[in-house]
Design an enzyme around this catalytic site. Structure first.
Site, PDB file in Angstrom:
ATOM      1  N   HIS A   1       3.155   3.668 -16.459  1.00  0.00           N
ATOM      2  CA  HIS A   1       2.179   4.763 -16.503  1.00  0.00           C
ATOM      3  C   HIS A   1       2.693   5.814 -17.486  1.00  0.00           C
ATOM      4  O   HIS A   1       3.914   5.953 -17.693  1.00  0.00           O
ATOM      5  CB  HIS A   1       2.028   5.405 -15.130  1.00  0.00           C
ATOM      6  CG  HIS A   1       1.314   4.568 -14.135  1.00  0.00           C
ATOM      7  ND1 HIS A   1       0.661   5.105 -13.053  1.00  0.00           N
ATOM      8  CD2 HIS A   1       1.143   3.231 -14.043  1.00  0.00           C
ATOM      9  CE1 HIS A   1       0.123   4.138 -12.327  1.00  0.00           C
ATOM     10  NE2 HIS A   1       0.401   2.989 -12.909  1.00  0.00           N
TER      11      HIS A   1
ATOM     12  N   GLU B   1       3.049   8.984 -17.231  1.00  0.00           N
ATOM     13  CA  GLU B   1       3.994   9.934 -16.637  1.00  0.00           C
ATOM     14  C   GLU B   1       5.383   9.340 -16.506  1.00  0.00           C
ATOM     15  O   GLU B   1       6.394   9.998 -16.768  1.00  0.00           O
ATOM     16  CB  GLU B   1       3.536  10.385 -15.240  1.00  0.00           C
ATOM     17  CG  GLU B   1       2.181  11.012 -15.189  1.00  0.00           C
ATOM     18  CD  GLU B   1       1.083  10.014 -14.842  1.00  0.00           C
ATOM     19  OE1 GLU B   1       0.986   8.945 -15.492  1.00  0.00           O
ATOM     20  OE2 GLU B   1       0.312  10.308 -13.917  1.00  0.00           O
TER      21      GLU B   1
ATOM     22  N   CYS C   1      -0.891   9.499  -9.697  1.00  0.00           N
ATOM     23  CA  CYS C   1      -0.997   8.626  -8.532  1.00  0.00           C
ATOM     24  C   CYS C   1       0.226   8.844  -7.631  1.00  0.00           C
ATOM     25  O   CYS C   1       1.152   9.571  -8.000  1.00  0.00           O
ATOM     26  CB  CYS C   1      -1.067   7.174  -9.003  1.00  0.00           C
ATOM     27  SG  CYS C   1       0.491   6.544  -9.684  1.00  0.00           S
TER      28      CYS C   1
ATOM     29  N   CYS D   1       3.609   8.043  -9.445  1.00  0.00           N
ATOM     30  CA  CYS D   1       3.999   9.026 -10.458  1.00  0.00           C
ATOM     31  C   CYS D   1       4.332  10.380  -9.826  1.00  0.00           C
ATOM     32  O   CYS D   1       5.298  11.027 -10.225  1.00  0.00           O
ATOM     33  CB  CYS D   1       2.905   9.160 -11.506  1.00  0.00           C
ATOM     34  SG  CYS D   1       2.712   7.654 -12.494  1.00  0.00           S
TER      35      CYS D   1
END
Length: 164
Positions: free
Chosen positions: A62, A64, A92, A95
């Protein structure tokens, strides 16, 4: 770690979000869900990343997570208490948990994620006093642009599936 553009100027939240939106656009161009993340310390750019799950076949790639790794590498410490993370979409649970574990100093995000958001929508991991660290969160910066990018991406994907 991805190289950064040289920039002598200090970035404020909006300028950082515009960079994150540009990263998200790169993700969409590569068939990735358009999420971008930028890490700053003292207004200086440490990392600018976008989702790379499809390209890497990596469930944790992801934006992040990639930005956290780059920022820690540039600082030389896993403790990122002087870092502001700017993300186009509400993080999410994975993260948000990583942001807390890295002791990020501040989070700014654009669009809420009612289906998976863990910074206020479904959960609030960043501000849970039961955890060892809490992160001040600012939500909604350029949310319309960030939300439109996500919506347009998924609408195009649905249309492609309908068209076969």
């Amino acid at each position: 770690m991805r190289p950064l553009p040289e920039s002598p100027e200090l970035l404020d939240d909006e300028a950082a979000m515009r960079l994150a939106l540009a990263e998200a656009s790169l993700a969409a161009d590569n068939g990735e869900v358009p999420v971008g993340a930028v890490a700053l310390a003292g207004g200086r750019l440490l990392a600018a990343r976008h989702n790379e799950r499809e390209r890497r076949c990596d469930p944790v790639a992801h934006a992040e997570m990639l930005a956290l790794v780059d920022a820690a590498s540039r600082i030389g410490d896993w403790r990122l208490d002087a870092v502001t993370m700017v993300v186009t979409l509400e993080p999410c649970p994975m993260c948000a948990g990583a942001l807390v574990a890295a002791r990020v100093g501040r989070l700014v995000y654009g669009a809420p994620d009612p289906g998976a958001g863990a910074c206020g929508s479904l959960y609030n991991l960043c501000c849970d006093p039961r955890l060892n660290h809490e992160i001040p969160v600012s939500a909604g910066l350029l949310a319309q642009q960030a939300g439109d990018m996500i919506s347009d991406f998924f609408e195009r994907r649905r249309q492609q599936r309908r068209d076969g």
